[in-house]
Design an enzyme around this catalytic site. Sequence first.
Site, PDB file in Angstrom:
ATOM      1  N   HIS A 128     -13.222  50.049  29.452  1.00  0.00           N
ATOM      2  CA  HIS A 128     -14.322  49.338  30.117  1.00  0.00           C
ATOM      3  C   HIS A 128     -15.634  49.530  29.360  1.00  0.00           C
ATOM      4  CE1 HIS A 128     -16.263  47.113  33.128  1.00  0.00           C
ATOM      5  NE2 HIS A 128     -15.920  47.779  34.216  1.00  0.00           N
ATOM      6  N   ASP A 182      -0.540  32.028  26.371  1.00  0.00           N
ATOM      7  CA  ASP A 182       0.773  31.529  25.932  1.00  0.00           C
ATOM      8  C   ASP A 182       0.989  31.935  24.475  1.00  0.00           C
ATOM      9  OD1 ASP A 182       3.013  30.110  25.170  1.00  0.00           O
ATOM     10  OD2 ASP A 182       2.160  28.131  25.585  1.00  0.00           O
TER      11      ASP A 182
END
Length: 461
Positions: free
Chosen positions: A185, A400
């Site tokens: 983070h 994808d």
Amino acid sequence: MGKITKFVKSKVCNSTNRAFPLIVNHHTMASFQIQIISETLIKPSSPTPPSLKQHQLSDYDKTMHHMYTPVAFLYTSHGHGIPSTDEVSQLLKNSLSKTLKHYSHFAGRLVGDSHVDCNDMGVKLLEVRVRCPMAEVLKRPNTDAQDLVYPKGLPWSMAKEDILVVAQISYFDCGGIAVSADISHKIVDVASITTFMNDWAAMARNSSYKPSPQIVSPTILKMDDVPATAEDDNMKENICQSRRFLFHDSKIAELKALAVNSGAENPTRVELVTAILHKCAVTASTAALGSFMPNILLLAVNLRSIISPPLAKTSIGNMSSCYAISATHENRMKFPLLAGELRRSKIKLFQKYGKQLNESELLFLNSTDKAHESQKLSDGDNFDCFIFSSLCRSPFYEVDFGWGRPVLVYVPNCPFKNTFFLIDTPTQDGIEALVTLEENVMQIFENDEGLLAFASLIKDS
């Protein structure tokens, strides 16, 4: 070819020659085995130039924990023609290496709280063989999935080393594949993770693809006084339980009708789901404690489109903040009131800051407002903080790698109390909420008829 450093020889083990650990995980309904194939460092495909060898953290980055933020993408083999394990391995390693050329600090090492040394030491990549079909994971997202698609114990953990990114490829017996990433983070928010994963996937589909991430300049987000990173009460060790709830669009429409009929001005689907979850969580907490506790709700918001001028969607770094609503009396915990307050708080944030202030002023004042709100509550009795993050409308389901979109984007259970993660359903017809509460509060929350009128508990089958 991308640069790959192996510190465990990549070799698939068989039953007579196990060169790698075999982890057996037992479940009441099934047993499965996880076999580590390799652990590899993936380096950028070309050296980082001297002028980019040091990535300075912004003041806002410095306030973030060096904690691994996880997301996983699951792909079935049905109708997609996923290549062989060896082909997938080389494709993902090489495409990751080429992608890291444009994200050089991801392959570097964190130096204190000040900067990243872009030394090209690499991203850690694990490959594992999972001895069960992916269907077993899809049927039991609350239990089995986490340890099958992520390195054990890594998601949401405070990093014990300076590696910023850890990825894992999980190969299932059925031919399905999971690709997960745990990213510190310190260098990313949700939008940054989305951009990085889509760039990696696009590179896998087309080796000539050129990512164009916009690395946020550290000078944009300057604060006069950078607060120290500290563990808050929500991140302390608690006995917590996580549950997943499904809100179909039809039920969200019912919530909207209730809110609008009571005067709320066109609340969004995220605001509606947030409001009902918050109401029911506070109701459960009140029942567990025996009395009402003042509380504050923080809902994360992406600043990229708010600030003037807006930043590119592909901006990489921590560019998210929160807007808040608070309740000091139990009579404020009514669903229509909460939905309306969330809407007004967001509009106020956009109008007050987005058009009048530049980036650094927006971030500083918004952070000041949150601190003031929290201080106002904490000056009196104890208070509860409920933290909401939305992944909705983020293009996670567009990741994808060449064999279709994921059948599931999986966020693992969070260990921190009073945390809520909202994400679109795979079919884009609703919102799934991952809720973590203290155990005694969850036992009341998950049976709340006011919640179950609009949401269904997702159970392992």
